[in-house]
Design a protein around this motif. Sequence first.
Motif, PDB file in Angstrom:
ATOM      1  N   THR A  20       0.840  -1.192   0.000  1.00  0.00           N
ATOM      2  CA  THR A  20       0.000   0.000   0.000  1.00  0.00           C
ATOM      3  C   THR A  20       0.877   1.244   0.000  1.00  0.00           C
ATOM      4  N   TYR A  21       0.451   2.277  -0.734  1.00  0.00           N
ATOM      5  CA  TYR A  21       1.171   3.544  -0.739  1.00  0.00           C
ATOM      6  C   TYR A  21       0.797   4.346   0.508  1.00  0.00           C
ATOM      7  N   TYR A  22       1.790   4.937   1.136  1.00  0.00           N
ATOM      8  CA  TYR A  22       1.586   5.818   2.286  1.00  0.00           C
ATOM      9  C   TYR A  22       2.255   7.159   2.012  1.00  0.00           C
ATOM     10  N   ASN A  23       1.762   8.208   2.629  1.00  0.00           N
ATOM     11  CA  ASN A  23       2.293   9.553   2.424  1.00  0.00           C
ATOM     12  C   ASN A  23       3.562   9.832   3.215  1.00  0.00           C
ATOM     13  N   TYR A  24       3.792   9.123   4.297  1.00  0.00           N
ATOM     14  CA  TYR A  24       4.908   9.436   5.180  1.00  0.00           C
ATOM     15  C   TYR A  24       6.059   8.454   4.989  1.00  0.00           C
ATOM     16  N   ALA A  25       7.278   8.990   5.058  1.00  0.00           N
ATOM     17  CA  ALA A  25       8.470   8.188   4.783  1.00  0.00           C
ATOM     18  C   ALA A  25       8.601   6.998   5.714  1.00  0.00           C
ATOM     19  N   ASP A  26       8.287   7.166   6.991  1.00  0.00           N
ATOM     20  CA  ASP A  26       8.451   6.039   7.907  1.00  0.00           C
ATOM     21  C   ASP A  26       7.501   4.904   7.564  1.00  0.00           C
ATOM     22  N   VAL A  71      22.035  -4.517 -10.962  1.00  0.00           N
ATOM     23  CA  VAL A  71      21.191  -4.117  -9.847  1.00  0.00           C
ATOM     24  C   VAL A  71      19.898  -3.525 -10.414  1.00  0.00           C
ATOM     25  N   TYR A  72      18.776  -3.958  -9.852  1.00  0.00           N
ATOM     26  CA  TYR A  72      17.460  -3.454 -10.240  1.00  0.00           C
ATOM     27  C   TYR A  72      16.796  -2.818  -9.023  1.00  0.00           C
ATOM     28  N   TYR A  73      15.876  -1.876  -9.271  1.00  0.00           N
ATOM     29  CA  TYR A  73      15.129  -1.252  -8.186  1.00  0.00           C
ATOM     30  C   TYR A  73      13.654  -1.186  -8.546  1.00  0.00           C
ATOM     31  N   TRP A  74      12.827  -1.021  -7.522  1.00  0.00           N
ATOM     32  CA  TRP A  74      11.394  -0.805  -7.713  1.00  0.00           C
ATOM     33  C   TRP A  74      10.828  -0.119  -6.489  1.00  0.00           C
ATOM     34  N   PHE A  75       9.719   0.562  -6.693  1.00  0.00           N
ATOM     35  CA  PHE A  75       9.005   1.196  -5.592  1.00  0.00           C
ATOM     36  C   PHE A  75       8.080   0.159  -4.972  1.00  0.00           C
ATOM     37  N   PRO A  76       8.022   0.081  -3.645  1.00  0.00           N
ATOM     38  CA  PRO A  76       7.216  -0.950  -2.985  1.00  0.00           C
ATOM     39  C   PRO A  76       5.749  -0.961  -3.410  1.00  0.00           C
ATOM     40  N   GLN A  77       5.195   0.199  -3.740  1.00  0.00           N
ATOM     41  CA  GLN A  77       3.777   0.256  -4.049  1.00  0.00           C
ATOM     42  C   GLN A  77       3.442  -0.138  -5.488  1.00  0.00           C
ATOM     43  N   ASP A  78       4.429  -0.174  -6.407  1.00  0.00           N
ATOM     44  CA  ASP A  78       4.060  -0.520  -7.781  1.00  0.00           C
ATOM     45  C   ASP A  78       4.672  -1.834  -8.283  1.00  0.00           C
ATOM     46  N   GLY A  79       5.773  -2.271  -7.700  1.00  0.00           N
ATOM     47  CA  GLY A  79       6.364  -3.551  -8.085  1.00  0.00           C
ATOM     48  C   GLY A  79       6.905  -3.600  -9.502  1.00  0.00           C
ATOM     49  N   ILE A  80       7.138  -2.440 -10.121  1.00  0.00           N
ATOM     50  CA  ILE A  80       7.670  -2.399 -11.486  1.00  0.00           C
ATOM     51  C   ILE A  80       9.191  -2.272 -11.409  1.00  0.00           C
ATOM     52  N   VAL A  81       9.878  -3.289 -11.886  1.00  0.00           N
ATOM     53  CA  VAL A  81      11.331  -3.381 -11.762  1.00  0.00           C
ATOM     54  C   VAL A  81      12.012  -2.571 -12.867  1.00  0.00           C
ATOM     55  N   ASN A  82      13.027  -1.788 -12.469  1.00  0.00           N
ATOM     56  CA  ASN A  82      13.802  -0.956 -13.388  1.00  0.00           C
ATOM     57  C   ASN A  82      15.285  -1.235 -13.190  1.00  0.00           C
TER      58      ASN A  82
END
Length: 91
Positions: A20-26, A71-82
Amino acid sequence: MRNFESLNKLQLWASSHKQTYYNYADDQYATALAIQQAAMEDGYLVSACISWGHATGYSHVICEAMVGTTVYYWFPQDGIVNIYMADIPVD
């Protein structure tokens, strides 16, 4: 623990562990840590990373994993690997 065997396996794994996307960094970082824990339970190495933009005040939370020497990265909320970096020397 091991790296992912292929980009396809990494993409399938990451997309099936979206958070889930959250607004706060923590809270965002907590989701990345949940992904890291799930990866450990599946026997994979995944890093949870937070980068603070001191000039902008914004943060970026990502997950990272390796396939071979890339090395690949992705944002936890979208799961799209770059792709992040290729040809990393590993011993």
